[in-house]
Design an enzyme around this catalytic site. Structure first.
Site, short mmCIF file in Angstrom:
data_model
loop_
_atom_site.label_atom_id
_atom_site.label_comp_id
_atom_site.label_asym_id
_atom_site.label_seq_id
_atom_site.Cartn_x
_atom_site.Cartn_y
_atom_site.Cartn_z
CG ASP A 114 -2.21 0.70 1.04
OD1 ASP A 114 -2.30 1.51 0.10
OD2 ASP A 114 -3.14 0.47 1.84
CG ASP A 118 -9.40 2.58 -0.28
OD1 ASP A 118 -9.03 1.41 -0.45
OD2 ASP A 118 -8.75 3.42 0.37
C1 GLA Z 1 -5.71 1.89 2.14
C2 GLA Z 1 -6.13 0.72 1.28
C3 GLA Z 1 -7.19 -0.08 2.00
C4 GLA Z 1 -6.66 -0.54 3.33
C5 GLA Z 1 -6.18 0.64 4.15
C6 GLA Z 1 -5.48 0.20 5.40
O1 GLA Z 1 -6.69 2.83 2.22
O2 GLA Z 1 -6.59 1.14 0.03
O3 GLA Z 1 -7.60 -1.16 1.21
O4 GLA Z 1 -5.62 -1.45 3.11
O5 GLA Z 1 -5.28 1.44 3.41
O6 GLA Z 1 -5.03 1.27 6.15
#
Ligand code: GLA
Length: 728
Positions: free
Chosen positions: A477, A547
């Site tokens: 990420d 997301d």
């Molecule tokens: C980001 C990712 C999510 C999740 C969060 C965790 O927003 O896109 O899918 O993994 O971080 O903090």
């Protein structure tokens, strides 16, 4: 071989199955001119298109020199000599002089394609592609540039980049080093780009090309949620299956520009490369700079042709490793199920429910390390929190493996929390400027990955974690944009290099990871879909799309994504309801249908589902097992767009052997007295006969395509259907 040189005409020709690209050296001053790109033609003598001798200029006849560069179509335009459009290359000398012009020096043509050191790039052997290296020179600067062109044998794609070398004895400064240029006459073009924001990535925008400069760019340090490093020019009447389309896509994960410019005489110049405003590069004597690669795709069969060329290129010649062609495991991710509030027992509860229904992998998301129970601490401290996970990752992974499932893990290696052991020990590892408080975002700072010691520190921790347990998948990420971009270790006249050096650092880390853990399945992610770019695909065959996990919002996000990326690259999960993103309530079945074409998974607390919902999971997984390969490996067709019609959405995938086709239909908004929807299918074999899973009817491919597929009428919103056509 698809590349040749006609010495007499002084023309290079690059042929792909359906396109021809001609580069001409005919200009008397030695500039490398762009003669033609478009539908395949046998001719080399297309130099009349350059219009180097404008008949209408009376003084031309008197031998008086005119500024030929003002309108000349060029392959790699520079600046200061009379071409006033955007330049690909801008160079400054020690004296501050800013003039550069490249003329032809030599060339090489060979089978295959060289790797670009330190950069992601498409790849292919002698049988797949051929490469032209055109060497040019600016005598006064002592600068040489190799323009690299690779033409693929079976795809209407040409990949371009440039290698810039200081062959003189004085330092030079590059202030622009773009990757590709395409000069054309306007043909009533529309410009297509993809825009968005967090949780609304890659919305398609199409508008008439107009005067001046227009395009997209990022200066966030990542390719971004907001803009995609892509643009296409489509003839105004071009649609899904008809008309000419020229696309450019950038194999890069940092700042970029993708720009179309229309000037006098309706001359169009398209350029793509590293963003110029945030870039500067000092090139000492003997040093060279390699630009990232730009992909050019041409289609004479509308957007379908462009989409198929890019999909095939990325599936076969960009992604790598053992997972490239393998079915991707279905997974359950605990992020929306638990957020930070979990322990081993909770995770094992979810895993047991998942295993019982046939889900193949559990992915442990954020919150397993340091003392992270909220998102304001511990990034950089990549050691397990034994309070939550006694026995560490090993015990958890072993338990999950015993259930017959794989285990995967989330990391965010590029970041550091001010509240972390790493930051307390090495505050200078974060990007920041002494005397200025750095801008926090999600309470975190960005590590200066241009520095080897910083990369080593992060990598050693990662290596230890991944070696400590059977971890078969990593979600990498990256949850903020870059600000305060200053490096402790770079001299003042090199600070402009930092954005690019950062991206090279990310690539270096991911390359090391894949080298040391060759069987690892890597999924990139940046706050959802903020780093969905071809550069990342070189390292990870799949990327988290957004997301936003609401099924209805996802329709548009996935439509924009699939316009240029294979379905096999799109992470797509059935998420909780009401949606955590927007509160919308949608049926479990529809959420399954929307996620099915991508890399399928669940992102909710399985232990809280109703019995009826749990019972649907094996059927959804069975569909993924049976039709996933058709979505992931076949040809994709966009049949209907909810974004356009506000009513329903449909996509289709046809297996390469055309024996199976799958139509994924979502009936979004009901309308009173709607006649049943008729979908004109595409991509089938006219002669083959196919049976519909919906009605049982058997019809020829021609019948299904030209008569159309009648969809069942549905009452209610957010419903859907998967319809399979199989050859009988
Ligand atoms: C980001 C990712 C999510 C999740 C969060 C965790 O927003 O896109 O899918 O993994 O971080 O903090």
């Amino acid at each position: 071989m698809g590349i040749s040189y006609n010495q007499e005409a002084r023309v290079f020709r690059l042929d792909t199955p359906g396109s021809t690209y001609l580069i001409s050296l005919v200009d008397e001053m030695g500039f490398v001119c762009h003669a033609y790109y478009g539908r395949k033609i046998p001719d080399d003598n297309m130099n009349y298109l350059l219009r180097v001798n404008p008949q209408f200029l009376p003084f031309r006849e008197s031998g008086q020199q005119t500024n030929v560069l003002d309108e000349l179509p060029l392959e790699y335009p520079c600046h200061g000599l009379g071409d006033f459009r955007e330049s690909c290359l801008r160079v400054e000398t020690e004296e501050g002089h800013r003039v550069c012009g490249l003329t032809y020096l030599s060339h090489k043509i060979y089978g295959g394609k060289p790797a670009l050191p330190g950069l992601p790039a498409t790849h292919g052997g002698q049988e797949d592609c051929a490469t032209l290296e055109l060497r040019c020179r600016d005598e006064a600067l002592g600068l040489e540039v190799s323009l690299l062109y690779t033409a693929f044998e079976n795809l209407d794609v040409i990949c371009r980049s440039a290698r810039i070398e200081n062959c003189g004895d004085r330092p030079l400064r590059l202030t622009a080093a773009l990757s590709a240029c395409l000069d054309m006459d306007n043909r009533s073009f529309d410009l297509i780009t993809l825009h968005g924001s967090w949780a609304y990535e890659r919305m398609i925008n199409r508008r008439p090309l107009s005067w001046g400069k227009q395009g997209v760019s990022s200066r966030r340090g990542i390719s971004s949620h907001q803009e995609q490093p892509f643009l296409a020019l489509a003839e105004r009447d071009a649609n899904q299956s008809h008309g000419q389309v020229y696309a450019m896509h950038f194999v890069y994960s940092g700042n970029f520009i993708a720009q179309a410019e229309m000037r006098q005489q309706e001359l169009v110049r398209v350029v793509m490369g590293i963003d110029t405003e945030s870039f500067g590069w000092k090139l000492g004597p003997g040093e060279s700079f390699q630009t990232p690669e730009a992909v050019l795709a041409y289609s004479s069969t509308g957007l379908d042709g462009m989409t198929h060329a890019l999909h095939d290129l990325y599936r076969r010649h960009l992604t790598r490793g053992p997972w490239r062609d393998k079915p991707r495991p279905s997974l359950v991710n605990n992020w929306e199920a638990t957020y930070f509030d979990f322990d081993s027992d909770k995770l094992l509860d979810i895993a047991r429910t998942a295993a019982g229904r046939g889900i193949e992998m559990l992915v442990l998301d954020d919150g397993w390390f340091g003392c992270r129970n909220t998102d304001d601490n511990s990034l950089g401290d990549w050691f397990v929190n034994e309070k939550k996970l006694p026995g560490g990752l090993k015990r958890l992974a072993d338990e999950i493996n015993k259930l017959g499932m794989k285990f995967g893990l989330w990391v965010e290696p590029e970041m550091v929390s001010p509240d972390s052991e790493l930051f307390r020990a090495h505050p200078d590892y974060a990007l920041q400027i002494p005397g200025r408080s750095p801008m926090l975002s999600r309470t975190q700072l960005v590590l200066d990955l241009s520095r080897e010691e910083v990369r080593r520190c992060v990598y050693d921790q990662l290596h230890k974690v991944l070696s400590s347990a059977n971890i078969e998948y990593v979600k990498w990420d990256m949850n903020r944009s870059l600000t305060d971009v200053a490096g402790f270790c770079l001299e003042a006249d090199r600070q402009g290099e930092l954005f690019h050096r950062y991206v090279l650092g990310v690539y270096d880390l991911q390359e090391r990871l894949l080298h040391d853990f060759p069987d690892l399945l890597l999924e990139n992610c940046a706050s959802g879909g903020g780093r969905f770019d071809p550069g990342m695909l070189y390292y990870s065959p799949q990327i988290w799309t957004s997301d936003n996990t609401d099924a209805i919002d996802r329709l548009r996000i996935q439509e924009g994504t699939a316009l240029i990326y294979p379905l096999s690259t799109m992470g797509a999960h059935v998420a909780a309801c009401p949606s955590h993103t927007n509160g919308r309530v949608t049926p479990f079945e529809t959420r399954g249908l929307v996620s099915l074409p991508g890399c399928f998974g669940y992102e909710l607390d399985l232990t809280k589902l109703t019995g009826e919902e749990l019972d649907m999971i094996p059927g959804q997984l069975e569909n993924y097992r049976k039709y996933g390969p058709v979505f992931h490996g076949g040809d994709y067709y966009r049949l209907a767009s909810y974004g356009e019609n506000q009513e329903y959405d449909a996509l289709m995938a046809v297996s390469k052997d055309k024996r199976v086709a799958v139509v994924d239909y979502v009936h979004v908004m009901s309308r009173q007295q709607r006649r049943s929807v008729l979908l004109a299918l595409r991509g089938l074999d006219e002669e083959k006969r196919y049976r519909s899973s919906e009605s049982g009817e058997i019809r020829s491919g021609a019948g299904w395509m030209y008569g159309g597929l009648l969809l069942p009428t549905m009452k209610g919103d957010f419903l859907g259907k998967l319809i399979v056509l199989e050859e009988v």
